[in-house]
Design an enzyme around this catalytic site. Structure first.
Site, PDB file in Angstrom:
ATOM      1  N   GLN A  14       0.909  -1.046  -0.038  1.00 28.54           N
ATOM      2  CA  GLN A  14       0.100   0.027  -0.031  1.00 28.54           C
ATOM      3  C   GLN A  14       0.739   1.109   0.149  1.00 28.54           C
ATOM      4  O   GLN A  14       2.321   1.120   0.284  1.00 28.54           O
ATOM      5  CB  GLN A  14      -0.850   0.110   1.307  1.00 28.54           C
ATOM      6  CG  GLN A  14      -0.020  -0.236   2.448  1.00 28.54           C
ATOM      7  CD  GLN A  14      -0.972  -0.814   3.740  1.00 28.54           C
ATOM      8  OE1 GLN A  14      -2.114  -0.623   3.599  1.00 28.54           O
ATOM      9  NE2 GLN A  14      -0.520  -1.359   4.572  1.00 28.54           N
TER      10      GLN A  14
ATOM     11  N   HIS B 153      -9.824   4.141  18.667  1.00 31.61           N
ATOM     12  CA  HIS B 153      -9.417   2.778  19.177  1.00 31.61           C
ATOM     13  C   HIS B 153     -10.036   2.327  20.702  1.00 31.61           C
ATOM     14  O   HIS B 153     -10.255   1.224  20.868  1.00 31.61           O
ATOM     15  CB  HIS B 153      -7.850   3.016  19.655  1.00 31.61           C
ATOM     16  CG  HIS B 153      -7.348   3.043  18.257  1.00 31.61           C
ATOM     17  ND1 HIS B 153      -6.894   4.320  17.767  1.00 31.61           N
ATOM     18  CD2 HIS B 153      -6.912   2.015  17.488  1.00 31.61           C
ATOM     19  CE1 HIS B 153      -6.025   4.157  16.627  1.00 31.61           C
ATOM     20  NE2 HIS B 153      -6.087   2.614  16.453  1.00 31.61           N
TER      21      HIS B 153
ATOM     22  N   ASP C  29      -8.746  -4.881  13.135  1.00 29.15           N
ATOM     23  CA  ASP C  29      -8.661  -3.449  13.099  1.00 29.15           C
ATOM     24  C   ASP C  29      -8.003  -3.126  11.589  1.00 29.15           C
ATOM     25  O   ASP C  29      -6.749  -2.766  11.391  1.00 29.15           O
ATOM     26  CB  ASP C  29      -7.797  -2.834  14.010  1.00 29.15           C
ATOM     27  CG  ASP C  29      -7.626  -1.311  13.857  1.00 29.15           C
ATOM     28  OD1 ASP C  29      -6.503  -1.152  14.704  1.00 29.15           O
ATOM     29  OD2 ASP C  29      -8.499  -0.568  13.309  1.00 29.15           O
TER      30      ASP C  29
HETATM   31  N1  SAM Z   1      -8.032   2.465  12.069  1.00 24.39           N
HETATM   32  C1  SAM Z   1      -7.899   2.106  10.749  1.00 24.39           C
HETATM   33  C2  SAM Z   1      -9.104   2.440  10.011  1.00 24.39           C
HETATM   34  O1  SAM Z   1     -10.156   2.447  10.743  1.00 24.39           O
HETATM   35  O2  SAM Z   1      -9.273   2.406   8.826  1.00 24.39           O
HETATM   36  C3  SAM Z   1      -7.176   0.855  10.424  1.00 24.39           C
HETATM   37  C4  SAM Z   1      -5.916   0.708  11.350  1.00 24.39           C
HETATM   38  S1  SAM Z   1      -4.504  -0.101  10.714  1.00 24.39           S
HETATM   39  C5  SAM Z   1      -3.542   0.961   9.975  1.00 24.39           C
HETATM   40  C6  SAM Z   1      -5.022  -1.074   9.282  1.00 24.39           C
HETATM   41  C7  SAM Z   1      -4.077  -2.194   8.957  1.00 24.39           C
HETATM   42  O3  SAM Z   1      -4.711  -3.264   8.424  1.00 24.39           O
HETATM   43  C8  SAM Z   1      -3.042  -1.741   8.447  1.00 24.39           C
HETATM   44  O4  SAM Z   1      -1.830  -1.672   9.068  1.00 24.39           O
HETATM   45  C9  SAM Z   1      -2.549  -2.762   7.365  1.00 24.39           C
HETATM   46  O5  SAM Z   1      -1.131  -3.038   6.873  1.00 24.39           O
HETATM   47  C10 SAM Z   1      -3.307  -3.937   7.890  1.00 24.39           C
HETATM   48  N2  SAM Z   1      -4.020  -5.149   6.855  1.00 24.39           N
HETATM   49  C11 SAM Z   1      -4.604  -4.861   5.765  1.00 24.39           C
HETATM   50  N3  SAM Z   1      -4.880  -6.039   5.053  1.00 24.39           N
HETATM   51  C12 SAM Z   1      -4.247  -6.968   6.046  1.00 24.39           C
HETATM   52  C13 SAM Z   1      -4.301  -8.361   5.983  1.00 24.39           C
HETATM   53  N4  SAM Z   1      -4.864  -9.143   4.918  1.00 24.39           N
HETATM   54  N5  SAM Z   1      -3.772  -8.978   7.147  1.00 24.39           N
HETATM   55  C14 SAM Z   1      -3.162  -8.364   8.165  1.00 24.39           C
HETATM   56  N6  SAM Z   1      -3.196  -7.084   8.009  1.00 24.39           N
HETATM   57  C15 SAM Z   1      -3.646  -6.380   6.945  1.00 24.39           C
END
Ligand code: SAM
Length: 291
Positions: A34, A65, A159
């Site tokens: 990303q 959170h 999340d």
């Molecule tokens: N607070 C944010 C929101 O509400 O949109 C989301 C928080 S966090 C930054 C989202 C995380 O999901 C990212 O760090 C991303 O790398 C992770 N992510 C996305 N797809 C994923 C997957 N298939 N497995 C594990 N983590 C994933």
């Protein structure tokens, strides 16, 4: 007209944007999964941005959170082992570790570079939670991680990036994935997922809600306004046994006290207020549905 020279245009939907004045751009790069930016907004302070969508910002991340984590955690009488999928900033991990019942918190994020950026630039978000001896951070696709887990966790917190966001998280809002989450939960386990926006992405939200309903016997929706998102963020709970609505504000406050959970936004009253606040829907969706 004096134009602000240094702004970020954040898409709220395909037809609405938030214009956000920037102070600094600290990181701006593409990872394997990303685009990743760490910025300072004049209004919201430090923030993590993935694929042009603000993930959380310093001034309002506590709302997101605490709302994401504590309803599910408080509704389970003894959450010892907790799984977080996603949660790159480390703030979800921080909130989970506030519960002194927690013996192990496993956080699985697909993108190592998000975690590294969080450790370097987002200390106000993780507040050292990555170093907590109870925490284990695994860099892996959450879809792969969950595949062979059986009755390992009392609470699972999803999340992830939005269901209408980057490809990498989309399949973690599917019925198949929720079935794997169900299997990974203890017999009295509870799951919560962030679910984007029921107002701006109605069809996607409805599909995610139906997928949770197809797997879990108890399903609750709630939403809370997140200023830096520009909309009320939706959350969906899937529970095997405990219903968050069964707790009174007084019971929630006493559990918070007993577990030593310090919060800025969440409380017994907030628990009930969130669960009773109507879900933000377009009028065109409601007309003819609401009796
Ligand atoms: N607070 C944010 C929101 O509400 O949109 C989301 C928080 S966090 C930054 C989202 C995380 O999901 C990212 O760090 C991303 O790398 C992770 N992510 C996305 N797809 C994923 C997957 N298939 N497995 C594990 N983590 C994933």
């Amino acid at each position: 007209m004096k134009l602000k020279p240094f702004v970020m245009l954040q898409p709220v939907s395909s037809r609405t944007w938030l214009i956000m004045e920037l102070k600094n751009i600290i990181v701006d790069k593409k990872t394997r999964y990303q685009s990743l930016a760490v910025v300072d907004f004049r209004e919201y302070g430090r923030a993590l941005v993935l694929d042009d969508l603000v993930q959380s910002s310093e001034e309002d991340e506590h709302i997101y959170h605490e709302s994401l984590v504590h309803i599910a955690m408080i509704s389970h009488p003894n959450p010892r082992r907790v799984l977080i999928i996603g949660g790159g900033e480390g703030a979800t991990l921080r909130e989970v570790l506030k519960h002194k019942t927690v013996e192990k918190a496993v956080m699985v994020d697909i993108d190592r570079e998000v975690i590294e950026a969080a450790k370097k630039y987002l200390d106000k978000f993780h507040q050292g939670s990555f170093e907590d001896p109870r925490a284990e951070v695994i860099i892996m696709d959450g879809r792969e991680y969950i595949r062979n887990k059986v009755k390992e966790f009392q609470v699972i917190i999803l999340d992830l990036t939005d269901p209408y966001g980057p490809e990498i998280s989309r399949s973690l809002y599917s019925k198949e994935f929720y079935s794997n989450v169900y299997r990974a939960l203890s017999d009295d386990g509870i799951m919560v997922t962030q679910a984007g926006s029921s107002f701006y992405f109605e069809e996607v939200y409805n599909e995610v809600l139906e997928n949770v309903k197809a797997v879990f016997p108890i399903v609750l929706e709630y939403n809370v306004w997140i200023p830096c998102f520009g909309y009320a963020c939706n959350f969906i709970i899937g529970s095997k046994k405990y219903n968050p609505l069964d707790l009174s504000p007084q019971e929630v406050d006493s559990i918070i006290r007993d577990r030593g959970v310090k919060t800025l936004f969440y409380s017994g009253k907030t628990h009930i207020a969130l669960l009773y606040t109507p879900i933000f829907r377009r009028k065109s969706y409601l007309v003819g549905k609401v009796s």
